[in-house]
Design a protein around this motif. Structure first.
Motif, PDB file in Angstrom:
ATOM      1  N   SER A 102     -16.264  28.826 -93.671  1.00  0.00           N
ATOM      2  CA  SER A 102     -15.065  28.029 -94.050  1.00  0.00           C
ATOM      3  C   SER A 102     -15.366  26.786 -93.209  1.00  0.00           C
ATOM      4  O   SER A 102     -15.251  25.575 -93.743  1.00  0.00           O
ATOM      5  CB  SER A 102     -13.698  28.579 -93.777  1.00  0.00           C
ATOM      6  OG  SER A 102     -13.020  27.505 -93.911  1.00  0.00           O
ATOM      7  N   ILE A 103     -15.800  26.832 -91.899  1.00  0.00           N
ATOM      8  CA  ILE A 103     -16.164  25.636 -91.270  1.00  0.00           C
ATOM      9  C   ILE A 103     -17.130  25.063 -91.697  1.00  0.00           C
ATOM     10  O   ILE A 103     -17.135  23.683 -91.784  1.00  0.00           O
ATOM     11  CB  ILE A 103     -16.086  26.097 -89.638  1.00  0.00           C
ATOM     12  CG1 ILE A 103     -14.953  26.872 -89.039  1.00  0.00           C
ATOM     13  CG2 ILE A 103     -16.842  25.190 -88.716  1.00  0.00           C
ATOM     14  CD1 ILE A 103     -15.020  27.533 -87.832  1.00  0.00           C
ATOM     15  N   ILE A 104     -18.235  25.482 -91.973  1.00  0.00           N
ATOM     16  CA  ILE A 104     -19.418  24.899 -92.511  1.00  0.00           C
ATOM     17  C   ILE A 104     -19.250  24.268 -93.769  1.00  0.00           C
ATOM     18  O   ILE A 104     -19.759  22.919 -93.915  1.00  0.00           O
ATOM     19  CB  ILE A 104     -20.963  25.829 -92.615  1.00  0.00           C
ATOM     20  CG1 ILE A 104     -20.987  26.407 -91.046  1.00  0.00           C
ATOM     21  CG2 ILE A 104     -22.000  25.351 -93.239  1.00  0.00           C
ATOM     22  CD1 ILE A 104     -22.047  27.514 -91.068  1.00  0.00           C
ATOM     23  N   ASN A 105     -18.690  24.743 -94.434  1.00  0.00           N
ATOM     24  CA  ASN A 105     -18.474  24.294 -95.956  1.00  0.00           C
ATOM     25  C   ASN A 105     -17.364  23.029 -95.707  1.00  0.00           C
ATOM     26  O   ASN A 105     -17.763  22.180 -96.768  1.00  0.00           O
ATOM     27  CB  ASN A 105     -18.077  25.425 -97.095  1.00  0.00           C
ATOM     28  CG  ASN A 105     -19.066  26.261 -97.382  1.00  0.00           C
ATOM     29  OD1 ASN A 105     -20.251  25.732 -97.501  1.00  0.00           O
ATOM     30  ND2 ASN A 105     -18.951  27.409 -97.710  1.00  0.00           N
ATOM     31  N   ASN A 106     -16.555  22.981 -94.904  1.00  0.00           N
ATOM     32  CA  ASN A 106     -15.782  22.050 -94.658  1.00  0.00           C
ATOM     33  C   ASN A 106     -15.948  21.026 -93.804  1.00  0.00           C
ATOM     34  O   ASN A 106     -15.470  20.068 -93.756  1.00  0.00           O
ATOM     35  CB  ASN A 106     -14.359  22.776 -94.422  1.00  0.00           C
ATOM     36  CG  ASN A 106     -13.815  23.449 -95.615  1.00  0.00           C
ATOM     37  OD1 ASN A 106     -13.984  22.986 -96.582  1.00  0.00           O
ATOM     38  ND2 ASN A 106     -13.137  24.401 -95.212  1.00  0.00           N
ATOM     39  N   ALA A 107     -17.205  21.185 -93.270  1.00  0.00           N
ATOM     40  CA  ALA A 107     -17.667  20.093 -92.425  1.00  0.00           C
ATOM     41  C   ALA A 107     -18.158  18.649 -93.011  1.00  0.00           C
ATOM     42  O   ALA A 107     -18.737  18.854 -94.106  1.00  0.00           O
ATOM     43  CB  ALA A 107     -18.923  20.438 -91.458  1.00  0.00           C
ATOM     44  N   PHE A 110     -23.810  16.978 -92.704  1.00  0.00           N
ATOM     45  CA  PHE A 110     -24.966  17.715 -93.684  1.00  0.00           C
ATOM     46  C   PHE A 110     -25.503  19.052 -92.818  1.00  0.00           C
ATOM     47  O   PHE A 110     -26.098  18.855 -91.882  1.00  0.00           O
ATOM     48  CB  PHE A 110     -25.944  16.864 -93.995  1.00  0.00           C
ATOM     49  CG  PHE A 110     -25.739  15.561 -94.480  1.00  0.00           C
ATOM     50  CD1 PHE A 110     -24.595  15.352 -95.119  1.00  0.00           C
ATOM     51  CD2 PHE A 110     -26.695  14.584 -94.395  1.00  0.00           C
ATOM     52  CE1 PHE A 110     -23.884  14.112 -95.442  1.00  0.00           C
ATOM     53  CE2 PHE A 110     -26.044  13.373 -94.976  1.00  0.00           C
ATOM     54  CZ  PHE A 110     -24.991  13.014 -95.416  1.00  0.00           C
ATOM     55  N   ILE A 111     -25.295  20.295 -93.466  1.00  0.00           N
ATOM     56  CA  ILE A 111     -25.603  21.327 -92.880  1.00  0.00           C
ATOM     57  C   ILE A 111     -26.549  22.035 -93.880  1.00  0.00           C
ATOM     58  O   ILE A 111     -26.164  22.521 -95.026  1.00  0.00           O
ATOM     59  CB  ILE A 111     -24.490  22.291 -92.322  1.00  0.00           C
ATOM     60  CG1 ILE A 111     -23.740  21.498 -91.424  1.00  0.00           C
ATOM     61  CG2 ILE A 111     -24.957  23.642 -91.838  1.00  0.00           C
ATOM     62  CD1 ILE A 111     -22.389  22.327 -90.919  1.00  0.00           C
ATOM     63  N   PHE A 112     -27.756  22.280 -93.229  1.00  0.00           N
ATOM     64  CA  PHE A 112     -28.600  23.214 -94.296  1.00  0.00           C
ATOM     65  C   PHE A 112     -29.118  24.583 -93.567  1.00  0.00           C
ATOM     66  O   PHE A 112     -29.188  24.571 -92.255  1.00  0.00           O
ATOM     67  CB  PHE A 112     -29.985  22.392 -94.397  1.00  0.00           C
ATOM     68  CG  PHE A 112     -29.823  21.258 -95.298  1.00  0.00           C
ATOM     69  CD1 PHE A 112     -29.879  21.245 -96.742  1.00  0.00           C
ATOM     70  CD2 PHE A 112     -29.760  19.986 -94.413  1.00  0.00           C
ATOM     71  CE1 PHE A 112     -29.986  20.192 -97.380  1.00  0.00           C
ATOM     72  CE2 PHE A 112     -29.428  18.694 -95.389  1.00  0.00           C
ATOM     73  CZ  PHE A 112     -29.659  18.870 -96.838  1.00  0.00           C
ATOM     74  N   LEU A 113     -29.231  25.453 -94.170  1.00  0.00           N
ATOM     75  CA  LEU A 113     -29.681  26.728 -93.686  1.00  0.00           C
ATOM     76  C   LEU A 113     -30.891  26.949 -94.221  1.00  0.00           C
ATOM     77  O   LEU A 113     -31.286  26.823 -95.358  1.00  0.00           O
ATOM     78  CB  LEU A 113     -28.750  27.933 -94.248  1.00  0.00           C
ATOM     79  CG  LEU A 113     -29.527  29.417 -93.839  1.00  0.00           C
ATOM     80  CD1 LEU A 113     -29.456  29.769 -92.041  1.00  0.00           C
ATOM     81  CD2 LEU A 113     -28.454  30.556 -94.365  1.00  0.00           C
ATOM     82  N   ALA A 123     -26.935  25.267 -98.318  1.00  0.00           N
ATOM     83  CA  ALA A 123     -26.583  23.924 -97.936  1.00  0.00           C
ATOM     84  C   ALA A 123     -24.942  23.756 -98.193  1.00  0.00           C
ATOM     85  O   ALA A 123     -24.428  24.332 -99.145  1.00  0.00           O
ATOM     86  CB  ALA A 123     -27.066  22.639 -98.750  1.00  0.00           C
ATOM     87  N   ASN A 124     -24.328  22.943 -97.227  1.00  0.00           N
ATOM     88  CA  ASN A 124     -22.770  22.850 -97.540  1.00  0.00           C
ATOM     89  C   ASN A 124     -22.503  21.839 -98.205  1.00  0.00           C
ATOM     90  O   ASN A 124     -23.419  20.913 -99.010  1.00  0.00           O
ATOM     91  CB  ASN A 124     -22.279  22.631 -95.934  1.00  0.00           C
ATOM     92  CG  ASN A 124     -22.414  21.184 -95.379  1.00  0.00           C
ATOM     93  OD1 ASN A 124     -23.571  20.524 -95.882  1.00  0.00           O
ATOM     94  ND2 ASN A 124     -21.731  20.790 -94.503  1.00  0.00           N
ATOM     95  N   ALA A 125     -21.150  21.722 -98.766  1.00  0.00           N
ATOM     96  CA  ALA A 125     -20.830  20.525 -99.642  1.00  0.00           C
ATOM     97  C   ALA A 125     -21.263  19.003 -99.329  1.00  0.00           C
ATOM     98  O   ALA A 125     -21.521  18.455-100.085  1.00  0.00           O
ATOM     99  CB  ALA A 125     -19.425  20.716-100.098  1.00  0.00           C
ATOM    100  N   ALA A 126     -21.032  18.896 -98.106  1.00  0.00           N
ATOM    101  CA  ALA A 126     -21.480  17.565 -97.716  1.00  0.00           C
ATOM    102  C   ALA A 126     -22.809  17.286 -98.039  1.00  0.00           C
ATOM    103  O   ALA A 126     -23.116  16.063 -98.195  1.00  0.00           O
ATOM    104  CB  ALA A 126     -21.185  17.319 -96.247  1.00  0.00           C
ATOM    105  N   LEU A 138     -31.450  22.292-104.506  1.00  0.00           N
ATOM    106  CA  LEU A 138     -31.754  22.290-103.110  1.00  0.00           C
ATOM    107  C   LEU A 138     -32.683  23.435-102.627  1.00  0.00           C
ATOM    108  O   LEU A 138     -33.432  23.546-101.876  1.00  0.00           O
ATOM    109  CB  LEU A 138     -30.556  22.032-102.140  1.00  0.00           C
ATOM    110  CG  LEU A 138     -30.047  20.391-102.202  1.00  0.00           C
ATOM    111  CD1 LEU A 138     -28.775  20.385-101.490  1.00  0.00           C
ATOM    112  CD2 LEU A 138     -30.885  19.570-101.365  1.00  0.00           C
ATOM    113  N   ARG A 139     -32.077  24.537-102.991  1.00  0.00           N
ATOM    114  CA  ARG A 139     -32.827  25.710-103.045  1.00  0.00           C
ATOM    115  C   ARG A 139     -34.247  25.948-103.432  1.00  0.00           C
ATOM    116  O   ARG A 139     -34.894  26.832-102.754  1.00  0.00           O
ATOM    117  CB  ARG A 139     -31.906  27.015-103.356  1.00  0.00           C
ATOM    118  CG  ARG A 139     -30.743  27.197-102.828  1.00  0.00           C
ATOM    119  CD  ARG A 139     -29.848  28.384-103.276  1.00  0.00           C
ATOM    120  NE  ARG A 139     -28.667  28.598-102.709  1.00  0.00           N
ATOM    121  CZ  ARG A 139     -27.550  29.104-103.069  1.00  0.00           C
ATOM    122  NH1 ARG A 139     -27.454  29.136-104.387  1.00  0.00           N
ATOM    123  NH2 ARG A 139     -26.312  29.176-102.474  1.00  0.00           N
TER     124      ARG A 139
END
Length: 163
Positions: A102-107, A110-113, A123-126, A138-139
């Motif tokens: 939830s923290i990552i998706n709402n950040a 830009f967050i990529f795994l 990747a998160n929504a941002a 992206l995947r």
């Protein structure tokens, strides 16, 4: 032997020997039956415990029935305690995963795994919104695909510092 015939004397001795042998054989058979019964009374709870262990693969909520000799019952209790601990840890891990997800998706960042080949795993929504690609697109990409060629050396250096 005075007055007794030899065959009578030996016959009595043989009869006595046969009775003793028969009594010994009956005693031996009774001991074997008792040993078999005792072995089954020990083995059955162990078999049931083994079946419980096998059943956990398909039914993680299954627990062993503590029964049989004290040692077997104790093993079953410890097995159940271990399963309870594993279940509790899985619940805690799941709660943490939901929390951090939830923290990552709402950040807003830009967050990529990425995996060790720099392939984008998630990747998160941002990040999805900023780059304009769908999560599926992206995947199919690597971190290099999102960088200009002149910035790829910086990406490689930063990657080496992280790993």
């Amino acid at each position: 032997m005075a007055g007794l015939r030899e065959t009578d004397a030996l016959g009595n001795a043989r009869a006595k020997s046969v009775k003793i042998a028969a009594l010994g054989l009956i005693t031996l058979l009774l001991m074997l039956v008792l040993a078999r019964w005792r072995a089954n009374s020990i083995a059955q709870p162990i078999r049931e415990l083994a079946e419980s262990v096998d059943r956990v693969q398909f039914d993680p909520l299954h627990r062993a029935t503590p029964q049989g000799p004290a040692e077997v019952a104790h093993v079953a209790q410890q097995f159940n305690a271990l399963l309870d601990t594993i279940e509790r840890q899985q619940q805690e891990r799941s709660a943490l995963s939901r929390h951090y997800g939830s923290i990552i998706n709402n950040a807003r960042d830009f967050i990529f795994l990425m995996d060790e080949r720099r392939q984008i795993v998630d990747a998160n929504a941002a990040a999805v919104g900023a780059y304009g690609y769908s999560i599926e697109e992206l995947r199919q990409m690597t971190a290099y695909d999102l960088r200009a060629s002149e910035a790829r050396q910086v990406l490689e250096r930063d990657w080496e510092n992280v790993t």
